[in-house]
Design a protein around this motif. Sequence first.
Motif, mmCIF file in Angstrom:
data_model
loop_
_atom_site.group_PDB
_atom_site.id
_atom_site.type_symbol
_atom_site.label_atom_id
_atom_site.label_comp_id
_atom_site.label_asym_id
_atom_site.label_seq_id
_atom_site.Cartn_x
_atom_site.Cartn_y
_atom_site.Cartn_z
ATOM 1 N N TYR A 26 0.840 -1.190 0.000
ATOM 2 C CA TYR A 26 0.000 0.000 0.000
ATOM 3 C C TYR A 26 0.880 1.247 0.000
ATOM 4 C CZ TYR A 26 0.588 -0.743 5.100
ATOM 5 O OH TYR A 26 1.084 -0.984 6.362
ATOM 6 N N LEU A 27 0.242 2.419 -0.115
ATOM 7 C CA LEU A 27 0.960 3.641 -0.458
ATOM 8 C C LEU A 27 1.968 4.068 0.597
ATOM 9 C CD1 LEU A 27 1.400 5.942 -2.436
ATOM 10 C CD2 LEU A 27 -0.554 7.133 -1.416
ATOM 11 N N SER A 28 1.573 4.159 1.859
ATOM 12 C CA SER A 28 2.496 4.695 2.865
ATOM 13 C C SER A 28 3.699 3.781 3.052
ATOM 14 C CB SER A 28 1.784 4.922 4.196
ATOM 15 O OG SER A 28 1.320 3.704 4.744
ATOM 16 N N ALA A 29 3.471 2.466 3.069
ATOM 17 C CA ALA A 29 4.591 1.531 3.212
ATOM 18 C C ALA A 29 5.531 1.626 2.016
ATOM 19 C CB ALA A 29 4.065 0.106 3.365
ATOM 20 N N SER A 30 4.976 1.802 0.829
ATOM 21 C CA SER A 30 5.811 1.900 -0.370
ATOM 22 C C SER A 30 6.613 3.191 -0.382
ATOM 23 C CB SER A 30 4.940 1.779 -1.624
ATOM 24 O OG SER A 30 4.328 0.499 -1.679
ATOM 25 N N CYS A 31 6.029 4.274 0.096
ATOM 26 C CA CYS A 31 6.788 5.532 0.186
ATOM 27 C C CYS A 31 7.917 5.404 1.213
ATOM 28 C CB CYS A 31 5.852 6.677 0.548
ATOM 29 S SG CYS A 31 4.767 7.183 -0.816
ATOM 30 N N ASP A 32 7.640 4.746 2.339
ATOM 31 C CA ASP A 32 8.708 4.504 3.312
ATOM 32 C C ASP A 32 9.797 3.626 2.700
ATOM 33 O OD1 ASP A 32 7.673 6.020 5.379
ATOM 34 O OD2 ASP A 32 6.653 4.339 6.342
ATOM 35 N N GLY A 33 9.393 2.633 1.907
ATOM 36 C CA GLY A 33 10.375 1.773 1.262
ATOM 37 C C GLY A 33 11.255 2.534 0.297
ATOM 38 N N ILE A 34 10.666 3.417 -0.500
ATOM 39 C CA ILE A 34 11.444 4.229 -1.442
ATOM 40 C C ILE A 34 12.430 5.113 -0.686
ATOM 41 C CG2 ILE A 34 11.298 6.125 -3.106
ATOM 42 C CD1 ILE A 34 8.601 4.920 -4.006
ATOM 43 N N SER A 35 11.960 5.781 0.371
ATOM 44 C CA SER A 35 12.843 6.657 1.145
ATOM 45 C C SER A 35 13.942 5.867 1.833
ATOM 46 C CB SER A 35 12.032 7.450 2.177
ATOM 47 O OG SER A 35 11.181 8.394 1.556
ATOM 48 N N ALA A 36 13.629 4.645 2.277
ATOM 49 C CA ALA A 36 14.650 3.799 2.910
ATOM 50 C C ALA A 36 15.729 3.423 1.903
ATOM 51 C CB ALA A 36 14.004 2.552 3.497
ATOM 52 N N LEU A 37 15.336 3.095 0.677
ATOM 53 C CA LEU A 37 16.317 2.798 -0.370
ATOM 54 C C LEU A 37 17.197 4.011 -0.649
ATOM 55 C CD1 LEU A 37 14.098 0.782 -2.895
ATOM 56 C CD2 LEU A 37 15.944 -0.127 -1.466
ATOM 57 N N LEU A 38 16.583 5.182 -0.710
ATOM 58 C CA LEU A 38 17.362 6.409 -0.941
ATOM 59 C C LEU A 38 18.347 6.648 0.192
ATOM 60 C CD1 LEU A 38 14.550 8.750 -2.297
ATOM 61 C CD2 LEU A 38 16.419 7.745 -3.609
ATOM 62 N N ALA A 39 17.952 6.343 1.423
ATOM 63 C CA ALA A 39 18.850 6.516 2.567
ATOM 64 C C ALA A 39 20.035 5.566 2.494
ATOM 65 C CB ALA A 39 18.094 6.305 3.878
ATOM 66 N N CYS A 40 19.892 4.489 1.718
ATOM 67 C CA CYS A 40 20.991 3.534 1.502
ATOM 68 C C CYS A 40 21.777 3.852 0.228
ATOM 69 C CB CYS A 40 20.439 2.115 1.431
ATOM 70 S SG CYS A 40 19.818 1.469 2.994
ATOM 71 N N ASP A 41 21.604 5.073 -0.284
ATOM 72 C CA ASP A 41 22.329 5.538 -1.474
ATOM 73 C C ASP A 41 21.923 4.825 -2.753
ATOM 74 O OD1 ASP A 41 23.727 7.494 -0.112
ATOM 75 O OD2 ASP A 41 25.436 6.200 0.312
ATOM 76 N N VAL A 42 20.725 4.271 -2.795
ATOM 77 C CA VAL A 42 20.191 3.745 -4.051
ATOM 78 C C VAL A 42 19.687 4.930 -4.867
ATOM 79 C CG1 VAL A 42 18.413 2.273 -5.077
ATOM 80 C CG2 VAL A 42 19.557 1.574 -2.959
ATOM 81 N N THR A 43 19.992 4.978 -6.141
ATOM 82 C CA THR A 43 19.622 6.120 -6.975
ATOM 83 C C THR A 43 18.208 5.958 -7.521
ATOM 84 O OG1 THR A 43 20.444 5.160 -9.043
ATOM 85 C CG2 THR A 43 22.040 6.340 -7.657
ATOM 86 N N PHE A 44 17.624 7.072 -7.977
ATOM 87 C CA PHE A 44 16.286 7.034 -8.555
ATOM 88 C C PHE A 44 16.235 6.176 -9.812
ATOM 89 C CE2 PHE A 44 15.238 10.887 -6.051
ATOM 90 C CZ PHE A 44 14.032 10.462 -5.529
ATOM 91 N N ALA A 45 17.353 6.066 -10.504
ATOM 92 C CA ALA A 45 17.372 5.263 -11.732
ATOM 93 C C ALA A 45 17.374 3.770 -11.456
ATOM 94 C CB ALA A 45 18.599 5.637 -12.567
ATOM 95 N N ASP A 46 17.599 3.367 -10.222
ATOM 96 C CA ASP A 46 17.666 1.956 -9.875
ATOM 97 C C ASP A 46 16.321 1.274 -10.109
ATOM 98 O OD1 ASP A 46 19.533 -0.024 -8.067
ATOM 99 O OD2 ASP A 46 17.410 -0.337 -7.663
ATOM 100 N N ARG A 47 16.376 0.023 -10.562
ATOM 101 C CA ARG A 47 15.163 -0.730 -10.871
ATOM 102 C C ARG A 47 14.233 -0.832 -9.670
ATOM 103 N NH1 ARG A 47 13.876 -5.487 -9.413
ATOM 104 N NH2 ARG A 47 16.012 -5.900 -8.678
ATOM 105 N N ARG A 48 14.768 -0.972 -8.459
ATOM 106 C CA ARG A 48 13.933 -1.117 -7.277
ATOM 107 C C ARG A 48 13.053 0.106 -7.047
ATOM 108 N NH1 ARG A 48 19.077 -2.796 -3.717
ATOM 109 N NH2 ARG A 48 19.951 -1.390 -5.299
#
Length: 404
Positions: free
Chosen positions: A272-294
């Motif tokens: 769902y939306l809030s969990a997915s937004c937290d997941g995206i922000s968590a990936l960004l905090a791990c230096d995953v770029t926006f271009a990454d497939r995840r």
Amino acid sequence: MFPHCVHHWIPILGIVLLLPGRLIAQDPLTEIPVDQERFQSRQQQGRQAIFKGRRWLEQQQSDDGSWQSKTYASLESRVATSALAMSTLVELTSTGVEQKETINRGLVFLKSKINQEEIWKSVEAESNYPLYSICLMLATLNQLQPEATVNRELRDSLSRELLRRQRILQADRLSEGDVAGGWGPGSDSFQQGSAANPANVSVTYFALAALTGAQKLPLKNRFAALDYLQHCQFPTEATGAGGFVFTFIPDHPLNKAGSKPNQTGKLYGVPYLSASCDGISALLACDVTFADRRIQTALTILPQLSHSRLAEFPFNTKRSYQKLDALYFYEAAATARVWKQMREKGVENQFLNSRCHEVLQTLIEKQQADGHWENPLPWMMEDDPLIATAFALQTLHHCLTPAE
């Protein structure tokens, strides 16, 4: 208070929270082109809403610098509510601006609750949400004179405690189906198979963001967190592929969109939306770029995910609501945060543009005359004006901060 807290209400609400219920809050939000002129006209109203909301939040501060919930006796320690209020007010304060007395007194209160020799014991004893509280304290200190010696020492201590509480490198304690690398909300951090408080994507994001802000996230901890997040992001054969669930335990009641079997009968939680937004922000905090497939797959699925609506106030008993509706303000803050993160990187997303435009309008319209917000639904504690107002202010701040 935070999206994991529904388990505290299970004894009270019983069947209401354990049954999936009807997900009839809204049809999936379609990508409606944003009227930029109308959005621009909302900017001034939004700034006025922030001013009124911040003034209300400051007025709720007690003489000792704390914020006391008037809705929940379980928050009587004031640590969790004070950490949330403080992190919100500091976020609203522009860099370089002298901190107000409100923030200084709040910081004194929070520091008084920490014994640096036994940080976990002192915070656990004072807070119903010790991991969230530590994360928010560290995030606050990251922005408040981070180079000051006393603050630097406390930041180092809080960072070490967060790293120690990550569920990592404890293979002998893993139960079947459990995954290390994430953070859970409470004092059972080392009980890997805990059914009540499993590691979840929300606390994991807050921990990663605080540690990254303190520049205290070692590679091994980052990789462990990425492994955990991989298990919370759904594969192609699952409903909502690319989205995130709150916890990877599929039938856990904290997965607020429920669960479904795939074609082979394997059970998956529904993203769902809030969990997915937290997941995206968590990936960004791990230096995953926006271009990454995840991140790209998560962004692609956002328009199809279940999301919340704000319940009518006063509460309309004739309307049916889902569990997601009880975290409207949290979801709004998470969505606006991702939108802001994308704008800062020059990345456009039509769904997030539309959603944030809608949320901005709702917050402006639903602000109470004295400046606060609240959610009539109690399941996630957003019926406490302190909690709802803090998340509403974060949302407005994210929506109205110019892209750099």
